[in-house]
Design a protein around this motif. Structure first.
Motif, PDB file in Angstrom:
ATOM      1  N   ARG A  74       0.824  -1.205   0.000  1.00  0.00           N
ATOM      2  CA  ARG A  74       0.000   0.000   0.000  1.00  0.00           C
ATOM      3  C   ARG A  74       0.862   1.260   0.000  1.00  0.00           C
ATOM      4  NH1 ARG A  74      -2.420  -0.533   6.117  1.00  0.00           N
ATOM      5  NH2 ARG A  74      -0.664  -1.730   6.855  1.00  0.00           N
ATOM      6  N   ILE A  75       0.398   2.235  -0.758  1.00  0.00           N
ATOM      7  CA  ILE A  75       1.032   3.547  -0.774  1.00  0.00           C
ATOM      8  C   ILE A  75      -0.061   4.612  -0.830  1.00  0.00           C
ATOM      9  CG2 ILE A  75       3.094   2.710  -1.989  1.00  0.00           C
ATOM     10  CD1 ILE A  75       1.997   4.399  -4.439  1.00  0.00           C
ATOM     11  N   VAL A  76       0.269   5.821  -0.408  1.00  0.00           N
ATOM     12  CA  VAL A  76      -0.633   6.947  -0.611  1.00  0.00           C
ATOM     13  C   VAL A  76      -0.253   7.553  -1.954  1.00  0.00           C
ATOM     14  CG1 VAL A  76      -1.282   7.416   1.771  1.00  0.00           C
ATOM     15  CG2 VAL A  76       0.826   8.371   0.904  1.00  0.00           C
ATOM     16  N   SER A  77      -1.156   7.471  -2.889  1.00  0.00           N
ATOM     17  CA  SER A  77      -0.844   7.835  -4.277  1.00  0.00           C
ATOM     18  C   SER A  77      -0.748   9.333  -4.510  1.00  0.00           C
ATOM     19  CB  SER A  77      -1.867   7.212  -5.227  1.00  0.00           C
ATOM     20  OG  SER A  77      -3.177   7.643  -4.943  1.00  0.00           O
ATOM     21  N   CYS A  78      -1.207  10.147  -3.559  1.00  0.00           N
ATOM     22  CA  CYS A  78      -1.117  11.603  -3.737  1.00  0.00           C
ATOM     23  C   CYS A  78       0.311  12.109  -3.590  1.00  0.00           C
ATOM     24  CB  CYS A  78      -2.040  12.345  -2.779  1.00  0.00           C
ATOM     25  SG  CYS A  78      -1.530  12.313  -1.040  1.00  0.00           S
ATOM     26  N   LEU A  79       1.173  11.327  -2.949  1.00  0.00           N
ATOM     27  CA  LEU A  79       2.567  11.733  -2.753  1.00  0.00           C
ATOM     28  C   LEU A  79       3.525  11.042  -3.711  1.00  0.00           C
ATOM     29  CD1 LEU A  79       2.899  11.876   1.147  1.00  0.00           C
ATOM     30  CD2 LEU A  79       2.399  13.723  -0.459  1.00  0.00           C
ATOM     31  N   ALA A  80       3.021  10.179  -4.551  1.00  0.00           N
ATOM     32  CA  ALA A  80       3.862   9.406  -5.463  1.00  0.00           C
ATOM     33  C   ALA A  80       3.789   9.982  -6.869  1.00  0.00           C
ATOM     34  CB  ALA A  80       3.385   7.953  -5.475  1.00  0.00           C
ATOM     35  N   LEU A  81       4.926  10.184  -7.483  1.00  0.00           N
ATOM     36  CA  LEU A  81       4.928  10.627  -8.877  1.00  0.00           C
ATOM     37  C   LEU A  81       4.622   9.426  -9.764  1.00  0.00           C
ATOM     38  CD1 LEU A  81       8.027  12.989  -8.895  1.00  0.00           C
ATOM     39  CD2 LEU A  81       5.601  13.618  -8.828  1.00  0.00           C
ATOM     40  N   ALA A  82       3.731   9.615 -10.703  1.00  0.00           N
ATOM     41  CA  ALA A  82       3.320   8.513 -11.586  1.00  0.00           C
ATOM     42  C   ALA A  82       4.511   7.918 -12.314  1.00  0.00           C
ATOM     43  CB  ALA A  82       2.266   8.994 -12.576  1.00  0.00           C
ATOM     44  N   ALA A  83       5.456   8.750 -12.707  1.00  0.00           N
ATOM     45  CA  ALA A  83       6.615   8.272 -13.471  1.00  0.00           C
ATOM     46  C   ALA A  83       7.454   7.263 -12.687  1.00  0.00           C
ATOM     47  CB  ALA A  83       7.482   9.452 -13.896  1.00  0.00           C
ATOM     48  N   GLN A  84       7.372   7.287 -11.365  1.00  0.00           N
ATOM     49  CA  GLN A  84       8.114   6.342 -10.529  1.00  0.00           C
ATOM     50  C   GLN A  84       7.591   4.914 -10.687  1.00  0.00           C
ATOM     51  OE1 GLN A  84       7.228   8.801  -6.865  1.00  0.00           O
ATOM     52  NE2 GLN A  84       9.211   7.945  -6.299  1.00  0.00           N
ATOM     53  N   TYR A  85       6.388   4.761 -11.166  1.00  0.00           N
ATOM     54  CA  TYR A  85       5.742   3.454 -11.165  1.00  0.00           C
ATOM     55  C   TYR A  85       5.620   2.845 -12.556  1.00  0.00           C
ATOM     56  CZ  TYR A  85       5.404   4.597  -6.409  1.00  0.00           C
ATOM     57  OH  TYR A  85       5.767   4.936  -5.124  1.00  0.00           O
ATOM     58  N   ASP A  86       6.425   3.334 -13.477  1.00  0.00           N
ATOM     59  CA  ASP A  86       6.522   2.760 -14.819  1.00  0.00           C
ATOM     60  C   ASP A  86       6.874   1.278 -14.671  1.00  0.00           C
ATOM     61  OD1 ASP A  86       6.757   2.437 -17.559  1.00  0.00           O
ATOM     62  OD2 ASP A  86       8.738   3.359 -17.675  1.00  0.00           O
ATOM     63  N   GLY A  87       6.015   0.417 -15.185  1.00  0.00           N
ATOM     64  CA  GLY A  87       6.279  -1.018 -15.159  1.00  0.00           C
ATOM     65  C   GLY A  87       5.884  -1.743 -13.892  1.00  0.00           C
ATOM     66  N   HIS A  88       5.417  -1.039 -12.876  1.00  0.00           N
ATOM     67  CA  HIS A  88       4.974  -1.680 -11.637  1.00  0.00           C
ATOM     68  C   HIS A  88       3.493  -2.032 -11.744  1.00  0.00           C
ATOM     69  CE1 HIS A  88       8.582  -0.851  -9.183  1.00  0.00           C
ATOM     70  NE2 HIS A  88       8.716   0.174 -10.017  1.00  0.00           N
ATOM     71  N   GLU A  89       3.064  -3.011 -10.958  1.00  0.00           N
ATOM     72  CA  GLU A  89       1.657  -3.408 -10.952  1.00  0.00           C
ATOM     73  C   GLU A  89       0.897  -2.594  -9.917  1.00  0.00           C
ATOM     74  OE1 GLU A  89      -1.834  -4.702 -11.922  1.00  0.00           O
ATOM     75  OE2 GLU A  89      -0.059  -5.277 -13.073  1.00  0.00           O
ATOM     76  N   ILE A  90      -0.066  -1.824 -10.383  1.00  0.00           N
ATOM     77  CA  ILE A  90      -0.878  -0.952  -9.535  1.00  0.00           C
ATOM     78  C   ILE A  90      -2.283  -1.538  -9.439  1.00  0.00           C
ATOM     79  CG2 ILE A  90      -1.845   1.372  -9.306  1.00  0.00           C
ATOM     80  CD1 ILE A  90       0.611   2.176 -11.229  1.00  0.00           C
ATOM     81  N   THR A  91      -2.786  -1.627  -8.226  1.00  0.00           N
ATOM     82  CA  THR A  91      -4.158  -2.104  -8.022  1.00  0.00           C
ATOM     83  C   THR A  91      -4.943  -1.021  -7.309  1.00  0.00           C
ATOM     84  OG1 THR A  91      -3.339  -4.374  -7.803  1.00  0.00           O
ATOM     85  CG2 THR A  91      -5.601  -3.957  -7.092  1.00  0.00           C
ATOM     86  N   THR A  92      -6.083  -0.680  -7.884  1.00  0.00           N
ATOM     87  CA  THR A  92      -6.998   0.280  -7.268  1.00  0.00           C
ATOM     88  C   THR A  92      -8.207  -0.482  -6.747  1.00  0.00           C
ATOM     89  OG1 THR A  92      -8.281   0.714  -9.269  1.00  0.00           O
ATOM     90  CG2 THR A  92      -6.268   2.034  -8.952  1.00  0.00           C
ATOM     91  N   VAL A  93      -9.070   0.192  -6.026  1.00  0.00           N
ATOM     92  CA  VAL A  93     -10.268  -0.457  -5.499  1.00  0.00           C
ATOM     93  C   VAL A  93     -11.112  -1.031  -6.639  1.00  0.00           C
ATOM     94  CG1 VAL A  93     -11.756   1.589  -5.371  1.00  0.00           C
ATOM     95  CG2 VAL A  93     -12.026  -0.269  -3.687  1.00  0.00           C
ATOM     96  N   GLU A  94     -11.071  -0.386  -7.812  1.00  0.00           N
ATOM     97  CA  GLU A  94     -11.825  -0.897  -8.962  1.00  0.00           C
ATOM     98  C   GLU A  94     -11.310  -2.269  -9.414  1.00  0.00           C
ATOM     99  OE1 GLU A  94     -11.920   3.654  -9.491  1.00  0.00           O
ATOM    100  OE2 GLU A  94     -10.440   2.176  -8.857  1.00  0.00           O
ATOM    101  N   GLY A  95     -10.058  -2.556  -9.113  1.00  0.00           N
ATOM    102  CA  GLY A  95      -9.450  -3.816  -9.537  1.00  0.00           C
ATOM    103  C   GLY A  95      -9.641  -4.963  -8.568  1.00  0.00           C
ATOM    104  N   LEU A  96     -10.354  -4.746  -7.489  1.00  0.00           N
ATOM    105  CA  LEU A  96     -10.551  -5.805  -6.498  1.00  0.00           C
ATOM    106  C   LEU A  96     -11.637  -6.797  -6.883  1.00  0.00           C
ATOM    107  CD1 LEU A  96     -10.265  -3.970  -3.058  1.00  0.00           C
ATOM    108  CD2 LEU A  96      -8.511  -5.281  -4.285  1.00  0.00           C
ATOM    109  N   THR A  97     -12.583  -6.381  -7.685  1.00  0.00           N
ATOM    110  CA  THR A  97     -13.666  -7.296  -8.046  1.00  0.00           C
ATOM    111  C   THR A  97     -13.131  -8.420  -8.921  1.00  0.00           C
ATOM    112  OG1 THR A  97     -14.277  -5.987  -9.971  1.00  0.00           O
ATOM    113  CG2 THR A  97     -15.444  -5.514  -7.920  1.00  0.00           C
ATOM    114  N   ASP A  98     -13.740  -9.558  -8.813  1.00  0.00           N
ATOM    115  CA  ASP A  98     -13.357 -10.725  -9.605  1.00  0.00           C
ATOM    116  C   ASP A  98     -14.575 -11.143 -10.418  1.00  0.00           C
ATOM    117  OD1 ASP A  98     -12.019 -12.910 -10.636  1.00  0.00           O
ATOM    118  OD2 ASP A  98     -12.236 -14.126  -8.811  1.00  0.00           O
ATOM    119  N   ASN A  99     -14.557 -10.870 -11.715  1.00  0.00           N
ATOM    120  CA  ASN A  99     -15.699 -11.142 -12.598  1.00  0.00           C
ATOM    121  C   ASN A  99     -16.986 -10.521 -12.058  1.00  0.00           C
ATOM    122  OD1 ASN A  99     -14.270 -12.587 -14.561  1.00  0.00           O
ATOM    123  ND2 ASN A  99     -14.377 -14.448 -13.314  1.00  0.00           N
ATOM    124  N   GLY A 100     -16.868  -9.278 -11.592  1.00  0.00           N
ATOM    125  CA  GLY A 100     -18.033  -8.563 -11.086  1.00  0.00           C
ATOM    126  C   GLY A 100     -18.394  -8.894  -9.645  1.00  0.00           C
TER     127      GLY A 100
END
Length: 176
Positions: A74-100
């Motif tokens: 877990r990270i707080v995304s407001c303090l992270a520069l997007a460019a730092q996460y090139d190639g990393h796997e990011i999961t948001t709350v929208e990505g938690l569902t499994d086939n709905g």
């Protein structure tokens, strides 16, 4: 006096900020993006990808409303520069569902009424997913300690703890 239709010159400092091109892997999909190098991960998710689950609460890393997972942590995304996460796997709350189907913690939050206004809920759930995966949800004191970076202004903390305990005690796999 300037008129609205008079073009203004960007300041020299602004014009020298380079754009970056990154590939963000978000919820299993890769997105090739180009934006100002100062764009935060939160703004990239919300403004460039339309994923509005992570919220801009304090914009200072203090409230946890913008919590997402990067490579399972877990990270707080407001303090992270997007460019730092090139190639990393990011999961948001929208990505938690499994086939709905909602994630076990999403179900537990609903079952235990672990939200009131709901603004902090996505960040709370993302932190709880990480907390459970880290094996740090053994006691109420552990849950309080390891969830302390997520503020609920409505005060739903007892219900949030109950939801987390429920998932942990049932042995549900809260990992992503």
């Amino acid at each position: 006096m300037k008129h609205a239709d008079t073009p203004t010159r960007p300041s020299e400092a602004t014009s020298q900020i380079p754009d970056v091109e990154v590939t963000l892997s978000v919820n299993g999909d890769a997105y090739r993006m180009r934006f100002d190098s100062r764009v935060t991960l939160l703004d990239a998710l919300r403004d460039h990808l339309g994923l509005t689950g992570a919220k801009k609460g304090c914009d200072q890393g203090a409230c946890g409303a913008c919590t997402v997972l990067v490579d399972g942590k877990r990270i707080v995304s407001c303090l992270a520069l997007a460019a730092q996460y090139d190639g990393h796997e990011i999961t948001t709350v929208e990505g938690l569902t499994d086939n709905g189907e909602p994630h076990p913690l999403q179900k537990a939050f609903a079952r235990h009424d672990a939200f009131q206004c709901g603004y902090c809920t996505p960040g709370q759930i993302m932190s709880a997913v990480s907390l459970e995966a880290e094996g740090c949800a053994g006691t109420d004191a552990d849950i309080c300690e390891f969830m302390s970076g997520n503020i609920c202004r409505c005060g739903a903390y007892p219900n949030i703890r109950a939801a987390i305990r429920d998932v942990v005690s049932e042995g549900n796999d809260a990992s992503v």
